[in-house]
Motif scaffolding. Structure first.
Motif, PDB file in Angstrom:
ATOM      1  N   GLY A  96     -15.119 101.515 -12.172  1.00 19.72           N
ATOM      2  CA  GLY A  96     -15.453 100.876 -10.902  1.00 19.72           C
ATOM      3  C   GLY A  96     -16.604  99.891 -10.978  1.00 19.72           C
ATOM      4  N   LEU A  97     -17.196  99.703 -12.148  1.00 19.15           N
ATOM      5  CA  LEU A  97     -18.345  98.803 -12.282  1.00 19.15           C
ATOM      6  C   LEU A  97     -17.994  97.496 -12.984  1.00 19.15           C
ATOM      7  CD1 LEU A  97     -21.029 101.436 -13.323  1.00 19.15           C
ATOM      8  CD2 LEU A  97     -20.585 100.508 -11.038  1.00 19.15           C
ATOM      9  N   LEU A  98     -16.857  97.462 -13.674  1.00 14.34           N
ATOM     10  CA  LEU A  98     -16.454  96.270 -14.424  1.00 14.34           C
ATOM     11  C   LEU A  98     -15.363  95.509 -13.696  1.00 14.34           C
ATOM     12  CD1 LEU A  98     -15.989  97.278 -18.187  1.00 14.34           C
ATOM     13  CD2 LEU A  98     -17.614  95.648 -17.250  1.00 14.34           C
ATOM     14  N   THR A  99     -15.484  94.198 -13.703  1.00 13.39           N
ATOM     15  CA  THR A  99     -14.394  93.364 -13.209  1.00 13.39           C
ATOM     16  C   THR A  99     -13.522  92.986 -14.398  1.00 13.39           C
ATOM     17  OG1 THR A  99     -15.569  91.284 -13.544  1.00 13.39           O
ATOM     18  CG2 THR A  99     -15.864  92.381 -11.393  1.00 13.39           C
ATOM     19  N   GLN A 100     -12.321  92.484 -14.102  1.00 13.41           N
ATOM     20  CA  GLN A 100     -11.447  91.997 -15.165  1.00 13.41           C
ATOM     21  C   GLN A 100     -12.156  90.919 -15.970  1.00 13.41           C
ATOM     22  OE1 GLN A 100      -7.200  92.428 -12.863  1.00 13.41           O
ATOM     23  NE2 GLN A 100      -7.676  90.490 -13.750  1.00 13.41           N
ATOM     24  N   LYS A 101     -12.842  90.026 -15.274  1.00 10.97           N
ATOM     25  CA  LYS A 101     -13.536  88.910 -15.923  1.00 10.97           C
ATOM     26  C   LYS A 101     -14.636  89.420 -16.854  1.00 10.97           C
ATOM     27  CE  LYS A 101     -15.873  84.585 -14.821  1.00 10.97           C
ATOM     28  NZ  LYS A 101     -16.335  83.692 -13.758  1.00 10.97           N
ATOM     29  N   GLU A 102     -15.412  90.397 -16.400  1.00  9.23           N
ATOM     30  CA  GLU A 102     -16.490  90.957 -17.232  1.00  9.23           C
ATOM     31  C   GLU A 102     -15.933  91.663 -18.462  1.00  9.23           C
ATOM     32  OE1 GLU A 102     -19.664  91.814 -13.597  1.00  9.23           O
ATOM     33  OE2 GLU A 102     -18.199  93.351 -14.155  1.00  9.23           O
ATOM     34  N   LEU A 103     -14.842  92.393 -18.274  1.00  7.95           N
ATOM     35  CA  LEU A 103     -14.222  93.087 -19.395  1.00  7.95           C
ATOM     36  C   LEU A 103     -13.687  92.088 -20.415  1.00  7.95           C
ATOM     37  CD1 LEU A 103     -13.414  95.788 -20.675  1.00  7.95           C
ATOM     38  CD2 LEU A 103     -11.281  95.666 -19.362  1.00  7.95           C
ATOM     39  N   ALA A 104     -13.044  91.040 -19.924  1.00  9.28           N
ATOM     40  CA  ALA A 104     -12.524  89.997 -20.821  1.00  9.28           C
ATOM     41  C   ALA A 104     -13.651  89.364 -21.625  1.00  9.28           C
ATOM     42  CB  ALA A 104     -11.778  88.937 -20.012  1.00  9.28           C
ATOM     43  N   ALA A 105     -14.765  89.076 -20.979  1.00  7.27           N
ATOM     44  CA  ALA A 105     -15.906  88.473 -21.670  1.00  7.27           C
ATOM     45  C   ALA A 105     -16.469  89.428 -22.717  1.00  7.27           C
ATOM     46  CB  ALA A 105     -16.990  88.087 -20.667  1.00  7.27           C
ATOM     47  N   ARG A 106     -16.579  90.685 -22.375  1.00  6.38           N
ATOM     48  CA  ARG A 106     -17.121  91.687 -23.302  1.00  6.38           C
ATOM     49  C   ARG A 106     -16.243  91.832 -24.544  1.00  6.38           C
ATOM     50  NH1 ARG A 106     -19.059  97.603 -21.322  1.00  6.38           N
ATOM     51  NH2 ARG A 106     -20.335  96.286 -19.999  1.00  6.38           N
ATOM     52  N   LEU A 107     -14.939  91.693 -24.353  1.00  2.14           N
ATOM     53  CA  LEU A 107     -13.998  91.884 -25.454  1.00  2.14           C
ATOM     54  C   LEU A 107     -13.608  90.586 -26.158  1.00  2.14           C
ATOM     55  CD1 LEU A 107     -11.679  94.477 -23.697  1.00  2.14           C
ATOM     56  CD2 LEU A 107     -13.265  94.928 -25.576  1.00  2.14           C
ATOM     57  N   GLY A 108     -14.048  89.454 -25.600  1.00  2.00           N
ATOM     58  CA  GLY A 108     -13.674  88.169 -26.193  1.00  2.00           C
ATOM     59  C   GLY A 108     -12.213  87.829 -25.978  1.00  2.00           C
ATOM     60  N   LYS A 109     -11.661  88.254 -24.859  1.00  2.00           N
ATOM     61  CA  LYS A 109     -10.256  87.975 -24.522  1.00  2.00           C
ATOM     62  C   LYS A 109     -10.211  86.922 -23.426  1.00  2.00           C
ATOM     63  CE  LYS A 109      -8.126  91.731 -26.456  1.00  2.00           C
ATOM     64  NZ  LYS A 109      -7.362  91.371 -27.615  1.00  2.00           N
ATOM     65  N   ASP A 110      -9.147  86.127 -23.421  1.00  2.00           N
ATOM     66  CA  ASP A 110      -9.015  85.168 -22.331  1.00  2.00           C
ATOM     67  C   ASP A 110      -8.472  85.874 -21.091  1.00  2.00           C
ATOM     68  OD1 ASP A 110      -6.069  84.937 -22.186  1.00  2.00           O
ATOM     69  OD2 ASP A 110      -6.238  83.920 -24.105  1.00  2.00           O
ATOM     70  N   LYS A 111      -8.594  85.179 -19.957  1.00  2.00           N
ATOM     71  CA  LYS A 111      -8.250  85.764 -18.660  1.00  2.00           C
ATOM     72  C   LYS A 111      -6.797  86.233 -18.590  1.00  2.00           C
ATOM     73  CE  LYS A 111      -8.755  83.428 -14.740  1.00  2.00           C
ATOM     74  NZ  LYS A 111      -9.287  82.558 -13.700  1.00  2.00           N
ATOM     75  N   SER A 112      -5.888  85.413 -19.072  1.00  2.00           N
ATOM     76  CA  SER A 112      -4.471  85.777 -18.963  1.00  2.00           C
ATOM     77  C   SER A 112      -4.132  86.981 -19.846  1.00  2.00           C
ATOM     78  CB  SER A 112      -3.575  84.588 -19.301  1.00  2.00           C
ATOM     79  OG  SER A 112      -3.757  84.202 -20.644  1.00  2.00           O
ATOM     80  N   ALA A 113      -4.736  87.056 -21.016  1.00  2.00           N
ATOM     81  CA  ALA A 113      -4.509  88.220 -21.882  1.00  2.00           C
ATOM     82  C   ALA A 113      -5.028  89.479 -21.207  1.00  2.00           C
ATOM     83  CB  ALA A 113      -5.180  88.023 -23.233  1.00  2.00           C
ATOM     84  N   MET A 114      -6.198  89.379 -20.563  1.00  2.00           N
ATOM     85  CA  MET A 114      -6.783  90.542 -19.901  1.00  2.00           C
ATOM     86  C   MET A 114      -5.900  90.997 -18.745  1.00  2.00           C
ATOM     87  SD  MET A 114      -9.717  92.213 -20.498  1.00  2.00           S
ATOM     88  CE  MET A 114      -8.576  93.514 -20.778  1.00  2.00           C
ATOM     89  N   VAL A 115      -5.364  90.059 -18.001  1.00  2.00           N
ATOM     90  CA  VAL A 115      -4.455  90.411 -16.897  1.00  2.00           C
ATOM     91  C   VAL A 115      -3.260  91.183 -17.448  1.00  2.00           C
ATOM     92  CG1 VAL A 115      -2.838  89.456 -15.192  1.00  2.00           C
ATOM     93  CG2 VAL A 115      -5.155  88.552 -15.348  1.00  2.00           C
ATOM     94  N   ASN A 116      -2.686  90.715 -18.549  1.00  2.00           N
ATOM     95  CA  ASN A 116      -1.529  91.399 -19.145  1.00  2.00           C
ATOM     96  C   ASN A 116      -1.880  92.810 -19.603  1.00  2.00           C
ATOM     97  OD1 ASN A 116       0.156  89.188 -18.752  1.00  2.00           O
ATOM     98  ND2 ASN A 116      -0.258  88.338 -20.772  1.00  2.00           N
ATOM     99  N   ILE A 117      -3.052  92.970 -20.185  1.00  2.00           N
ATOM    100  CA  ILE A 117      -3.476  94.294 -20.653  1.00  2.00           C
ATOM    101  C   ILE A 117      -3.677  95.233 -19.464  1.00  2.00           C
ATOM    102  CG2 ILE A 117      -5.360  95.565 -21.765  1.00  2.00           C
ATOM    103  CD1 ILE A 117      -5.684  93.024 -23.587  1.00  2.00           C
TER     104      ILE A 117
END
Length: 154
Positions: free
Chosen positions: A46-67
């Motif tokens: 509940g503390l991480l956004t998709q965008k923050e998680l993507a940045a932390r993992l070095g993933k682009d936005k669309s890849a993070m959405v798919n995951i």
């Protein structure tokens, strides 16, 4: 003529062996190779956004959405609109994830311990520092499209 073996080949091989051992332990959970991502979401429930998680993992936005879609379809994660900023989606885990993550983390710990058999803690510390330093040394030469070109987003 002697050929220089790329360091990456050794690291990729180690990664494949590690993931093979890991998948034998947690493959029944049906979350493919997203075990670490799920454990990160769980740890920050509940503390991480998709965008923050993507940045932390070095993933682009669309890849993070798919995951996240993949983990959602399997009943592990759901998105909740951030009341402080309705444009953001906070990531939360389900009870199913709450039951699975301790097993995933235990597998990480057991495999890490096995991999480090006969390796002193000081040597592991050096190993981790060397890996981080190598990454720092190479990052200036990497492109922003690195994840796409290496097909790491799948």
């Amino acid at each position: 003529m002697e050929i220089t073996e790329p360091i990456s080949r050794k690291l990729i091989h180690l990664g494949k062996v590690y993931l093979n051992v890991l998948s034998k332990r947690v493959d029944h959970l049906g979350i493919n190779r997203y075990w670490y991502i799920l454990s990160l979401i769980h740890a920050n429930n509940g503390l991480l956004t998709q965008k923050e998680l993507a940045a932390r993992l070095g993933k682009d936005k669309s890849a993070m959405v798919n995951i996240i879609d993949f983990l959602t379809e399997r009943g592990y994660v759901y998105r909740e609109i951030n009341p402080a900023d309705r444009r953001q989606h906070l990531l939360k885990v389900t009870e199913k994830a709450g039951n699975a993550v301790p097993e995933i983390v235990a597998a990480f710990e057991a495999i890490n311990k096995t991999a480090a058999t006969d390796i002193l803690p000081a040597e592991m510390e050096i190993f981790n520092r060397v890996l981080l330093k190598m990454e720092e040394n190479l990052k200036p030469y990497a492109t922003e499209e690195m994840n796409i070109k290496l097909n790491l987003n799948k």
